[in-house]
Design an enzyme around this catalytic site. Sequence first.
Site, PDB file in Angstrom:
ATOM      1  CG  HIS A   1      -0.045   6.133  -0.697  1.00 40.17           C
ATOM      2  ND1 HIS A   1      -1.280   6.513  -1.166  1.00 40.17           N
ATOM      3  CD2 HIS A   1      -0.246   5.696   0.580  1.00 40.17           C
ATOM      4  CE1 HIS A   1      -2.185   6.322  -0.220  1.00 40.17           C
ATOM      5  NE2 HIS A   1      -1.587   5.827   0.844  1.00 40.17           N
TER       6      HIS A   1
ATOM      7  CG  HIS B   1      -1.717   1.169   1.493  1.00 37.13           C
ATOM      8  ND1 HIS B   1      -3.093   1.164   1.433  1.00 37.13           N
ATOM      9  CD2 HIS B   1      -1.378   2.441   1.846  1.00 37.13           C
ATOM     10  CE1 HIS B   1      -3.555   2.364   1.718  1.00 37.13           C
ATOM     11  NE2 HIS B   1      -2.530   3.172   1.978  1.00 37.13           N
ATOM     12  CD  GLU B   2       1.570   3.686   3.737  1.00 36.22           C
ATOM     13  OE1 GLU B   2       1.794   4.701   3.046  1.00 36.22           O
ATOM     14  OE2 GLU B   2       0.607   3.619   4.533  1.00 36.22           O
TER      15      GLU B   2
ATOM     16  CD  GLU C   1      -5.012   6.490   2.242  1.00 37.00           C
ATOM     17  OE1 GLU C   1      -4.583   5.322   2.301  1.00 37.00           O
ATOM     18  OE2 GLU C   1      -4.280   7.481   2.419  1.00 37.00           O
TER      19      GLU C   1
END
Length: 769
Positions: free
Chosen positions: A497, A492-493, A550
């Site tokens: 992103h 995810h990070e 997100e």
Amino acid sequence: MSKKITLVSFSSSFHCSVFTISFTLCFFFFSTPFYFIAFPSMFSSSPLVSNIRLKMVDSQYYLPNDIGVSALECGEAFRLLSPQEKMYAHYLSRAAWYGGLAVLLQTSPESVDIFVLLQKIFRRQAPAELEKVATAAGLSSEDYQAFLVYAAGLYANMGNYKSFGDTKFIPNLPKFKALVWASQAFQEQSTEMEALWNSCSCLLYSLEDRQKQLGLGDKGITTYFSGNCCLEDAEVAQKFLDSKVSWFHIQSDQCSLLCFLQSVVTIWTFFLSASVYCFPFSLCEFIVRRGDYAPLMEKVCSYLQQAEVYAANENQKKMIEEYRRSFTLGSIEAHKEGSRYWIKDKGPIVESYIGFIESYRDPFGSRGEFEGFVAVVNKAMSERFAKLVSSAEVLLPELPWPREFEKDKFLKPDFTSLDVLTFAGSGIPAGINIPNYDDIRQSEGFKNVSLGNVLAVAYSTKKEKLTFLEEADKDLFLKWKSPSFEVQVGLHELLGHGSGKLFVEDDKGKFNFDQSKVINPETGELVSSWYRGSETWDSKFSTIASSYEECRAECVGLYLCLNKQVLSIFGHEGQDAMDVVYVNWLSMVRAGLLGLEFYTPESKSWRQAHMQARFVILRVLLEAGEGLVGLEEVTGQDGKPDARITVDRSKIPTVGKDAINSFLRKLQVYKATADVEGGRALYDKYSTVSDSGAHNFLRLRETVLLRKEARKMFVQANTRVNGDNVELVEYEGNAAGLIRSFTERFQDDADQLEADLLQLNRRDAPCWC
């Protein structure tokens, strides 16, 4: 010129408060979060709130007496630091905690008064001593526990609205006033304590419809905007921020928008006698004044200066210098420059970041809330993340969009696992990808951090409290929840992103892509829209930007966790790897159902970006059909409504992967091309919560509320200098320990600090009438 006016306030991205009256238009910018407020001379002197009608309410507005409270363990990591590193961590922590107090002012009109009231009570009597007073005042043990839980919640959330969900919480006891009057603080300072109580007591308990949650206009309460501000007002303010204004002008016959800029200094250095700088814009005039949050920012800068003495290298020194300049002058550019030095500071033992960072709580989605963290590297876990970074250039082409939609070059970031020493703000996340400045992330880089000691306790639960799963899934879920979430956070990070290009045409007409060749994969035609000039992702997509991003990052995690190379990096092979994938997907769809807690039917709005994102993913996977995800309403063993969610693990690599592939590609294409209309239509479609269709989500929401488990609170340690050494002061993992940590955190200058906070709050008070 008489006109209805709007006052707004801005932060990091910016912080904005708005107030509207029939008078000359007056905007006040506060801080590096900017803040808009009206300042007319005819404000009423009547009380801020009167005759508020209390209502019978359900348990979602109380913090339960048995709420989980855990100490955030960091002792072992801290003890391994050198004396210099401990000093560096100590002073950075002090800067973070004092800056974090700004969140009280950013949350609600009453948060500061409640905070000061509690501080005065607990500074004179520790929780154990106060319990005797409570008993004498007629409180039961349950009442007193409810008081401690409320106080702990106020501290943990830096205000009386939940940091995760933005719902108001009120004391679950009727004798709050009796305890205040019986306290030693009241005996010593009865006039001051009574005034504090009168200033916040109505709002302390009030659950009028607007006050139940944070929001803009009639959808909730916010101190980013004054009470009569609407979305159109916020858009005007954003256009001003997006514009390139570089000259000084005053026209007294125009509508004026007076803005306070958060900073230590109160005058413009190039115009020594003035505290204002004026910008004609459209039919209005923005008058920018420096000096908001000045007492807090002065403390932040002082402690940063002391931390700089113990910096490990030049990058850290330059970083701190720029942060100080940012908070002193209210300069976004200085904070961006500090962020550049922060990116260059590779692999520090003590990691930190500070400023007005996340825009989740701004109803418009672009102004930042203050946060500051200080953490120590967990070397073993960081090695795994380093391997993931090394594999990024191989994994990125696996994502479901054309090469032209990916960054021209992947800038390998630091990706470390950290044990948090300090996290000052409204709440503590599990992972972070920063800085949030699009231009820096796109062309210069970023960092990822996973907060290991937070992960260790935040998402643990007991089997009997594990809701909405079949019994056959519960043991597997409990076994693999933390390992699967570690994989999800990493993907995810770093690759969520950290992936994806934004198509931009700069002020000089230069494009960062070939507009004559790049094809939109959704239309089959040339790309026809992009970001222009100073437009950013947040400013374009505004109210949906945070949740949309997100959702994109969560989809990347789901998609790439199917990759065997990723699973191997985290030490998962064979059947274990298959179980990790299954539990990750099962956890996501369950989270989508749990997300309904954070939806407000009355305003048809979502209060939490991540949970809205997970609900959207649930809807996408349900729509995929073929038995991939099942969701049914059932009756629980207690005879009350319940629900069961299932995932067919055999269909995850096929039906599931295809569904996420298609949806994720759309998310990235709309984002890359600045297609707000297309992106909003897509996201709103899956965000809709209704009682029609295959699933009655409004009724399921009631079931979720019936069976919800309160989010845990964390007790953080303090540090104190003893001679040449820095000591770690740890506390018990309960409400009393959390309270003690806060009363001891600001004891050196408590009276002055509390007076400063009250003064700042009083200055803003007319805006919330």
